[in-house]
Design a protein around this motif. Structure first.
Motif, PDB file in Angstrom:
ATOM      1  N   ILE A 195       0.711  -1.116   0.059  1.00 18.75           N
ATOM      2  CA  ILE A 195      -0.025   0.068   0.009  1.00 18.75           C
ATOM      3  C   ILE A 195       0.697   1.348  -0.095  1.00 18.75           C
ATOM      4  N   LYS A 196       1.902   1.113   0.781  1.00 22.15           N
ATOM      5  CA  LYS A 196       2.752   2.498   0.971  1.00 22.15           C
ATOM      6  C   LYS A 196       3.525   2.682  -0.408  1.00 22.15           C
ATOM      7  N   ALA A 197       3.839   1.729  -1.183  1.00 24.70           N
ATOM      8  CA  ALA A 197       4.620   1.797  -2.407  1.00 24.70           C
ATOM      9  C   ALA A 197       3.618   2.296  -3.416  1.00 24.70           C
ATOM     10  N   VAL A 198       2.621   1.592  -3.203  1.00 32.75           N
ATOM     11  CA  VAL A 198       1.573   2.082  -4.455  1.00 32.75           C
ATOM     12  C   VAL A 198       0.957   3.410  -4.219  1.00 32.75           C
ATOM     13  N   LEU A 199       0.683   3.764  -3.028  1.00 35.44           N
ATOM     14  CA  LEU A 199       0.432   5.253  -2.928  1.00 35.44           C
ATOM     15  C   LEU A 199       1.506   6.121  -3.245  1.00 35.44           C
ATOM     16  N   ALA A 200       2.903   5.963  -3.191  1.00 34.16           N
ATOM     17  CA  ALA A 200       4.084   6.848  -3.689  1.00 34.16           C
ATOM     18  C   ALA A 200       4.066   6.713  -5.158  1.00 34.16           C
TER      19      ALA A 200
ATOM     20  N   HIS B 254      -0.377   9.714  -4.244  1.00 38.11           N
ATOM     21  CA  HIS B 254      -1.148   9.937  -3.179  1.00 38.11           C
ATOM     22  C   HIS B 254      -0.662   9.824  -1.834  1.00 38.11           C
ATOM     23  N   THR B 255      -1.371  10.250  -0.683  1.00 40.30           N
ATOM     24  CA  THR B 255      -0.960   9.919   0.736  1.00 40.30           C
ATOM     25  C   THR B 255      -1.754   9.056   1.359  1.00 40.30           C
ATOM     26  N   GLY B 256      -1.110   8.436   2.406  1.00 34.60           N
ATOM     27  CA  GLY B 256      -1.941   7.768   3.460  1.00 34.60           C
ATOM     28  C   GLY B 256      -3.349   8.528   4.041  1.00 34.60           C
ATOM     29  N   LYS B 257      -2.908   9.847   4.356  1.00 33.08           N
ATOM     30  CA  LYS B 257      -4.214  10.805   4.985  1.00 33.08           C
ATOM     31  C   LYS B 257      -5.211  10.738   3.688  1.00 33.08           C
ATOM     32  N   TRP B 258      -4.783  11.002   2.439  1.00 27.48           N
ATOM     33  CA  TRP B 258      -5.989  11.039   1.173  1.00 27.48           C
ATOM     34  C   TRP B 258      -6.618   9.692   1.242  1.00 27.48           C
ATOM     35  N   LEU B 259      -5.950   8.585   1.337  1.00 28.90           N
ATOM     36  CA  LEU B 259      -6.406   7.323   1.533  1.00 28.90           C
ATOM     37  C   LEU B 259      -7.567   7.007   2.346  1.00 28.90           C
ATOM     38  N   ALA B 260      -7.161   7.616   3.455  1.00 29.27           N
ATOM     39  CA  ALA B 260      -7.892   7.277   4.793  1.00 29.27           C
ATOM     40  C   ALA B 260      -9.226   8.254   4.457  1.00 29.27           C
TER      41      ALA B 260
ATOM     42  N   GLY C 159     -12.879   6.558   4.386  1.00 28.94           N
ATOM     43  CA  GLY C 159     -13.651   6.917   5.613  1.00 28.94           C
ATOM     44  C   GLY C 159     -13.119   6.123   7.061  1.00 28.94           C
ATOM     45  N   LYS C 160     -11.860   5.925   7.016  1.00 31.52           N
ATOM     46  CA  LYS C 160     -11.135   5.434   7.973  1.00 31.52           C
ATOM     47  C   LYS C 160     -10.135   6.412   8.623  1.00 31.52           C
ATOM     48  N   ASP C 161      -9.675   5.956   9.916  1.00 30.74           N
ATOM     49  CA  ASP C 161      -8.651   6.761  10.736  1.00 30.74           C
ATOM     50  C   ASP C 161      -7.418   6.713  10.159  1.00 30.74           C
ATOM     51  N   PRO C 162      -6.770   7.961   9.741  1.00 35.92           N
ATOM     52  CA  PRO C 162      -5.537   7.902   9.102  1.00 35.92           C
ATOM     53  C   PRO C 162      -4.262   6.854  10.034  1.00 35.92           C
ATOM     54  N   VAL C 163      -4.588   6.783  11.359  1.00 35.59           N
ATOM     55  CA  VAL C 163      -3.727   6.033  11.984  1.00 35.59           C
ATOM     56  C   VAL C 163      -4.033   4.538  11.426  1.00 35.59           C
TER      57      VAL C 163
ATOM     58  N   VAL D 168      -4.721   3.486   8.364  1.00 33.57           N
ATOM     59  CA  VAL D 168      -3.956   3.360   7.124  1.00 33.57           C
ATOM     60  C   VAL D 168      -2.537   3.529   7.254  1.00 33.57           C
ATOM     61  N   SER D 169      -2.159   4.323   8.389  1.00 32.49           N
ATOM     62  CA  SER D 169      -0.677   4.141   8.393  1.00 32.49           C
ATOM     63  C   SER D 169      -0.374   2.893   9.087  1.00 32.49           C
ATOM     64  N   LYS D 170      -0.882   2.226   9.774  1.00 30.50           N
ATOM     65  CA  LYS D 170      -0.462   0.773  10.193  1.00 30.50           C
ATOM     66  C   LYS D 170      -0.713  -0.069   8.908  1.00 30.50           C
ATOM     67  N   TRP D 171      -1.451   0.221   8.135  1.00 30.15           N
ATOM     68  CA  TRP D 171      -1.457  -0.705   6.788  1.00 30.15           C
ATOM     69  C   TRP D 171      -0.110  -0.307   5.951  1.00 30.15           C
ATOM     70  N   CYS D 172       0.215   0.829   5.934  1.00 30.76           N
ATOM     71  CA  CYS D 172       1.470   1.064   5.110  1.00 30.76           C
ATOM     72  C   CYS D 172       2.670   0.772   5.858  1.00 30.76           C
ATOM     73  N   THR D 173       2.642   0.717   7.227  1.00 30.62           N
ATOM     74  CA  THR D 173       3.889  -0.014   7.593  1.00 30.62           C
ATOM     75  C   THR D 173       4.009  -1.333   7.886  1.00 30.62           C
ATOM     76  N   ASN D 174       2.824  -2.111   7.468  1.00 33.70           N
ATOM     77  CA  ASN D 174       2.601  -3.607   7.677  1.00 33.70           C
ATOM     78  C   ASN D 174       2.447  -3.991   9.124  1.00 33.70           C
ATOM     79  N   THR D 175       2.160  -3.064  10.000  1.00 35.70           N
ATOM     80  CA  THR D 175       1.903  -3.335  11.496  1.00 35.70           C
ATOM     81  C   THR D 175       0.617  -4.240  11.580  1.00 35.70           C
ATOM     82  N   SER D 176      -0.360  -3.623  10.696  1.00 36.12           N
ATOM     83  CA  SER D 176      -1.463  -4.631  10.601  1.00 36.12           C
ATOM     84  C   SER D 176      -2.024  -4.640   9.069  1.00 36.12           C
ATOM     85  N   GLN D 177      -3.077  -5.257   8.978  1.00 35.74           N
ATOM     86  CA  GLN D 177      -3.307  -5.601   7.504  1.00 35.74           C
ATOM     87  C   GLN D 177      -4.793  -5.389   7.278  1.00 35.74           C
ATOM     88  N   PRO D 178      -5.268  -4.715   5.911  1.00 33.24           N
ATOM     89  CA  PRO D 178      -6.537  -4.724   5.872  1.00 33.24           C
ATOM     90  C   PRO D 178      -7.334  -5.815   5.379  1.00 33.24           C
TER      91      PRO D 178
END
Length: 91
Positions: free
Chosen positions: A13-18, A22-28, A32-36, A38-48
């Motif tokens: 997700i992070k690579a595709v946004l770059a 686009h930004t994680g904030k834009w995707l959030a 309609g999700k919390d930017p936090v 989406v940030s966790k998805w971008c860092t692979n801390t959690s998965q959608p």
């Protein structure tokens, strides 16, 4: 492939946004999700979940496979590195 924290990189997700400018904030906002979250998805801390991954692919107008990290590529790259090492050793 692993992240800096040792977690397995499952999504791109992070690579595709770059790549799409686009930004994680834009995707959030689009999801309609919390930017936090989406940030966790971008860092692979959690998965959608898969439904959300499909929604992301629709928003970005790309195939869902572009959002998933390939397991074969990193395996092939590792094999290529090993092959090059042995070619170098034989010199």
């Amino acid at each position: 492939m692993e992240t800096k924290t040792g977690r397995q990189k499952l999504n791109r997700i992070k690579a595709v946004l770059a790549e799409t400018g686009h930004t994680g904030k834009w995707l959030a906002e689009q999801l309609g999700k919390d930017p936090v979250t989406v940030s966790k998805w971008c860092t692979n801390t959690s998965q959608p979940d898969l439904y959300t991954l499909q929604e992301i692919s629709n928003i970005l107008d790309l195939d869902i496979r572009h959002l998933i990290a390939s397991t074969k590529i990193s395996s092939n790259i590792q094999n290529l590195k090993i092959w090059h090492f042995f070619q170098w050793v034989q010199l």
